[in-house]
Motif scaffolding. Structure first.
Motif, short mmCIF file in Angstrom:
data_model
loop_
_atom_site.label_atom_id
_atom_site.label_comp_id
_atom_site.label_asym_id
_atom_site.label_seq_id
_atom_site.Cartn_x
_atom_site.Cartn_y
_atom_site.Cartn_z
N ASN A 248 42.02 47.13 39.60
CA ASN A 248 40.86 46.41 40.11
C ASN A 248 40.53 46.90 41.52
N ALA A 250 38.09 46.13 43.34
CA ALA A 250 37.55 45.06 44.19
C ALA A 250 38.65 44.36 44.99
N LEU A 251 39.89 44.45 44.52
CA LEU A 251 40.98 43.74 45.17
C LEU A 251 41.22 44.25 46.58
N VAL A 260 34.03 39.25 48.53
CA VAL A 260 34.11 39.10 47.08
C VAL A 260 32.98 39.94 46.47
N SER A 264 33.05 39.82 40.61
CA SER A 264 34.38 39.23 40.80
C SER A 264 34.23 37.80 41.31
N THR A 265 35.28 37.04 41.18
CA THR A 265 35.30 35.69 41.74
C THR A 265 36.47 35.58 42.69
N ARG A 266 36.33 34.73 43.69
CA ARG A 266 37.41 34.55 44.65
C ARG A 266 38.69 34.07 43.97
N ASP A 268 39.74 34.63 40.91
CA ASP A 268 40.39 35.72 40.18
C ASP A 268 41.10 36.68 41.12
N LEU A 269 40.47 37.00 42.24
CA LEU A 269 41.06 37.93 43.20
C LEU A 269 42.29 37.32 43.87
N GLN A 272 45.48 37.51 41.96
CA GLN A 272 46.13 38.83 41.89
C GLN A 272 46.92 39.17 43.15
#
Length: 313
Positions: A248, A250-251, A260, A264-266, A268-269, A272
């Motif tokens: 991912n 975006a992480l 964010v 993506s959603t906060r 979900d991140l 991880q």
């Protein structure tokens, strides 16, 4: 090779129940942490003074003159002693601070020049990442501004943060802006390489470099002074985080800039992120969350840092 006396040996570890009582006192609610650090060091023969800077109270440790040689680079070492409101702050950042307090006692007794300039900084929790524009409110930013006014620009700066869980040292991966000056980029790269060798030696080859939220290194970087941040993770958390980063993209943006990205959603991140980081700024960042073996690894890194030498420019 320098002879290392018994004063540079790492402290013993044990179970969480064996954490020193003075450490538990340090993380207790209502502890005057500034006064605690100064009194704790003074009781062991180490002088420390308060440096008020733009509303923040940094603590500077005064080592004997024999501790410094003009032949080698000064190594500025930082650990913030403030903590988030409502949190015991055991990992963020009491573990690193306490290890450095013990280290200061060892350094004060050392017979060789270690060239360590040691600060316990205030106001780390009040600053944001450079991309947020909040770093100027960080205590280390004001401290770095003093360095710049004094033209102290060619030293190695190390920030230690959240060193109380796990045994895998983590070097924060920093993406410099594309328009940064070439000279600065070269100095920063050289500092990263020295830090990699330090961790390789002190941790027996077990370390990683991944994106990490900014610490006191942000204030120095924002003032044009190369600085790195070092933290710690448990092995299983480090492995899962590496895998999540590879899956991912975006992480990394979320970790470094708290952004964010679209799609993506906060929640979900955040799911991880390593559990260690999800405990920060909460009531869960207490003594029971720590792993005492982390203190031994941190002590080994600090001892190796004291022994490491780079020729002064």
């Amino acid at each position: 090779m320098e002879h290392v006396s018994d004063t540079m040996s790492a402290p013993p570890g044990g179970s969480p129940a064996e954490l020193p009582q003075d450490f538990l006192d340090f993380i207790a609610p209502g502890c005057d942490r500034q006064d605690f650090i100064i009194r704790w060091l003074a009781a062991r023969g180490v002088k420390a003074v308060v440096m008020p800077t733009e509303g923040k109270n940094h603590i500077y440790v005064v080592f004997p003159q024999r501790s410094y040689s003009p032949l080698f680079r000064i190594k500025t070492v930082l650990a913030h002693y403030d903590r988030a409101e409502g949190s015991p702050g055991a990992n963020d950042n009491s573990a690193a601070v306490f290890c450095m307090m013990q280290w200061a006692v060892r350094l004060s007794a050392a017979a060789f020049p270690h060239n360590i300039r040691l600060f316990f900084t205030d106001g780390e929790e009040s600053g944001g990442s450079p991309s947020e524009g909040g770093v100027a409110s960080q205590g280390a930013f004001a401290l770095a501004s003093i360095f710049r006014r004094l033209n102290i620009l060619d030293e190695d700066v190390f920030a230690f943060d959240c060193m109380g869980r796990g045994t895998v040292p983590v070097l924060s991966r920093t993406a410099l802006p594309r328009n940064v000056a070439r000279a600065f980029r070269e100095k920063f790269t050289q500092l990263e390489q020295r830090t990699e060798r330090l961790l390789q030696s002190a941790a027996g080859g077990t370390w990683i470099s991944v994106p990490v939220s900014y610490s006191d290194n942000a204030g120095f970087l924002a003032r044009g002074i190369p600085a790195v941040a070092i933290t710690m993770l448990p092995q299983e958390e480090a492995t899962r985080y590496l895998l999540a980063l590879s899956q991912n993209r975006a992480l990394e943006q979320f970790v470094t800039n708290k952004a964010v990205p679209s799609g993506s959603t906060r929640a979900d991140l955040e799911a991880q992120l390593p559990e260690t980081w999800r405990l920060l700024h909460t009531g869960g960042d207490g003594a029971a969350s720590l792993t005492p073996e982390s203190f031994r690894v941190t002590a080994a890194i600090l001892n190796q840092l004291a022994l490491s030498k780079s020729m002064a420019e």
